[in-house]
Design an enzyme around this catalytic site. Structure first.
Site, PDB file in Angstrom:
ATOM      1  N   MET A  21       0.937  -1.239   0.064  1.00  0.00           N
ATOM      2  CA  MET A  21       0.110   0.064  -0.036  1.00  0.00           C
ATOM      3  C   MET A  21       0.946   1.306  -0.222  1.00  0.00           C
ATOM      4  O   MET A  21       0.553   2.402   0.394  1.00  0.00           O
ATOM      5  CB  MET A  21      -0.827  -0.067   1.299  1.00  0.00           C
ATOM      6  N   LEU A  24       6.828   3.056   1.370  1.00  0.00           N
ATOM      7  CA  LEU A  24       7.747   1.857   1.475  1.00  0.00           C
ATOM      8  C   LEU A  24       8.920   2.229   2.726  1.00  0.00           C
ATOM      9  O   LEU A  24       9.154   3.360   2.736  1.00  0.00           O
ATOM     10  CB  LEU A  24       8.178   1.474   0.218  1.00  0.00           C
ATOM     11  N   GLU A  26      11.878  -0.472   5.010  1.00  0.00           N
ATOM     12  CA  GLU A  26      12.836  -1.221   5.012  1.00  0.00           C
ATOM     13  C   GLU A  26      12.055  -2.718   4.687  1.00  0.00           C
ATOM     14  O   GLU A  26      12.762  -3.750   4.328  1.00  0.00           O
ATOM     15  CB  GLU A  26      14.160  -1.263   5.971  1.00  0.00           C
ATOM     16  N   GLY A  27      10.981  -2.697   5.648  1.00  0.00           N
ATOM     17  CA  GLY A  27      10.449  -4.142   5.561  1.00  0.00           C
ATOM     18  C   GLY A  27       9.862  -4.418   4.139  1.00  0.00           C
ATOM     19  O   GLY A  27      10.034  -5.564   3.546  1.00  0.00           O
ATOM     20  N   HIS A  28       9.292  -3.408   3.266  1.00  0.00           N
ATOM     21  CA  HIS A  28       9.000  -3.564   2.153  1.00  0.00           C
ATOM     22  C   HIS A  28      10.039  -4.144   1.214  1.00  0.00           C
ATOM     23  O   HIS A  28      10.186  -5.029   0.405  1.00  0.00           O
ATOM     24  CB  HIS A  28       8.341  -2.483   1.313  1.00  0.00           C
ATOM     25  N   ASP A 141       2.165  -8.971   9.406  1.00  0.00           N
ATOM     26  CA  ASP A 141       0.798  -9.273   9.101  1.00  0.00           C
ATOM     27  C   ASP A 141       0.632 -10.698   9.043  1.00  0.00           C
ATOM     28  O   ASP A 141       0.106 -11.080   8.234  1.00  0.00           O
ATOM     29  CB  ASP A 141       0.238  -8.478   7.901  1.00  0.00           C
ATOM     30  N   VAL A 167      10.773  -6.800   9.772  1.00  0.00           N
ATOM     31  CA  VAL A 167      12.082  -5.871   9.904  1.00  0.00           C
ATOM     32  C   VAL A 167      11.634  -4.809  10.956  1.00  0.00           C
ATOM     33  O   VAL A 167      10.654  -4.472  11.209  1.00  0.00           O
ATOM     34  CB  VAL A 167      12.497  -5.240   8.712  1.00  0.00           C
ATOM     35  N   SER A 176       6.774   0.018  10.191  1.00  0.00           N
ATOM     36  CA  SER A 176       5.240   0.063   9.432  1.00  0.00           C
ATOM     37  C   SER A 176       5.211   1.568   8.958  1.00  0.00           C
ATOM     38  O   SER A 176       5.685   2.545   9.686  1.00  0.00           O
ATOM     39  CB  SER A 176       4.381  -0.160  10.763  1.00  0.00           C
TER      40      SER A 176
HETATM   41  O1  PAF Z   1      -0.107  -5.823   3.559  1.00  0.00           O
HETATM   42  C1  PAF Z   1      -0.551  -4.963   2.627  1.00  0.00           C
HETATM   43  O2  PAF Z   1       0.153  -3.632   2.405  1.00  0.00           O
HETATM   44  C2  PAF Z   1      -1.962  -4.885   2.145  1.00  0.00           C
HETATM   45  O3  PAF Z   1      -3.105  -5.579   3.061  1.00  0.00           O
HETATM   46  C3  PAF Z   1      -2.097  -5.820   0.774  1.00  0.00           C
HETATM   47  C4  PAF Z   1      -1.524  -7.112   0.969  1.00  0.00           C
HETATM   48  C5  PAF Z   1      -0.949  -4.934  -0.107  1.00  0.00           C
HETATM   49  C6  PAF Z   1      -3.362  -5.726   0.021  1.00  0.00           C
HETATM   50  O4  PAF Z   1      -3.937  -4.360   0.061  1.00  0.00           O
END
Ligand code: PAF
Length: 274
Positions: A21, A24, A26-28, A141, A167, A176
């Protein structure tokens, strides 16, 4: 996106997908790195999905910075970034939701009733458009990951689901996008979640395995933190997400805590002695 995916697949490449979403951190980026270890064509999506927010939640306030995000994706080795807009994703007359029966009825699903049907719906649509061989989701998550794994199996998506570890900041706070809402003082107090998880893990490992007692002590600890309000703290079976009475096998401790107005989640696996 769909035509791009067809082309990439026809070239015999392995398409890996990291849905996000945006905003972004470091986790992403670590999910992107993990993705590139499983394939050679990385696609990231950035879409703040209205279907997974409740009417009083933070959809409008959700932090966004597309320019920075695109630069980070490029730096991390993404070949393409998919940024659908909401009116295309949910066109006129849209009325279908993907609903799971049991896994959403625990943990975050109890206080955010539309969250997981919104997630399964958008992830289904993203899977159908991005057509990945592999998709990567974060363990922070944990419930979402369990739900996506179940959905992938149940709906016969030919996609390998890979997970990436949480992370953390140096002081333990899980990274987050929502951490950006915290004031400096709240940010300091927010480390209580990680400290509480770690303390409970140590207690379980040294033989204190009664879940009620562990939870009671954890709740007292979090309640003593300024501006903290517990949404839930639970110790559950990591497969079914049902509460456990004793940590006599690996069990998941998960929590959601408001620090001020910001709802933070975190989790950790607890192991019995030995
Ligand atoms: O984890 C997230 O950022 C969201 O729930 C996702 C998986 C991109 C779905 O919108």
């Amino acid at each position: 996106m769909s035509a791009h995916a067809d082309l990439v697949r026809s070239q015999g490449k392995t398409l890996v997908f990291v849905p996000t979403m945006g905003f972004l951190h470091e986790g992403h980026i670590s999910l992107m790195e993990i993705g590139l270890a499983h394939g050679n064509h990385l696609v990231v999506s950035i879409f703040v999905n209205p279907a997974q927010f409740g009417p009083t939640e933070d959809l409008d306030a959700y932090p966004r910075n597309m320019e920075r995000d695109l630069a980070l994706c490029q730096k991390a080795g993404a070949a393409a970034v998919y940024t659908p807009d909401s009116s295309k994703m949910y066109g006129p007359g849209f009325e279908t939701r993907v609903i799971q029966e049991a896994l959403p009825n625990h943990l975050c699903g109890l206080s955010r009733p539309r969250l997981f049907s919104g997630v399964t719906t958008v992830v289904t649509k993203l899977f159908n458009t991005v057509k990945p061989h592999v998709a990567v989701f974060g363990e922070k998550d944990f419930q979402q990951l369990a739900i996506i794994r179940r959905m992938t199996l149940d709906l016969d998506f030919d996609i390998k689901i890979v997970s990436g570890p949480t992370v953390r900041e140096q002081d333990g706070l899980a990274k987050s996008s929502r951490n950006s809402y915290l004031s400096p003082e709240q940010r300091r107090n927010a480390t209580a979640l990680y400290r509480c998880l770690e303390e409970t893990r140590n207690k379980a490992a040294s033989g204190q395995v009664d879940a009620q007692r562990l939870l009671q002590e954890a709740k007292e600890k979090i309640q003593s933190v300024p501006e903290a309000a517990i949404d839930y703290i639970s110790i559950v079976d990591p497969d079914t997400l049902e509460d456990v009475a004793r940590v006599d096998k690996p069990s998941l401790m998960a929590m959601a805590v408001f620090v001020g107005k910001t709802r933070l989640i975190d989790n950790m696996l607890l192991y019995p002695p030995g």
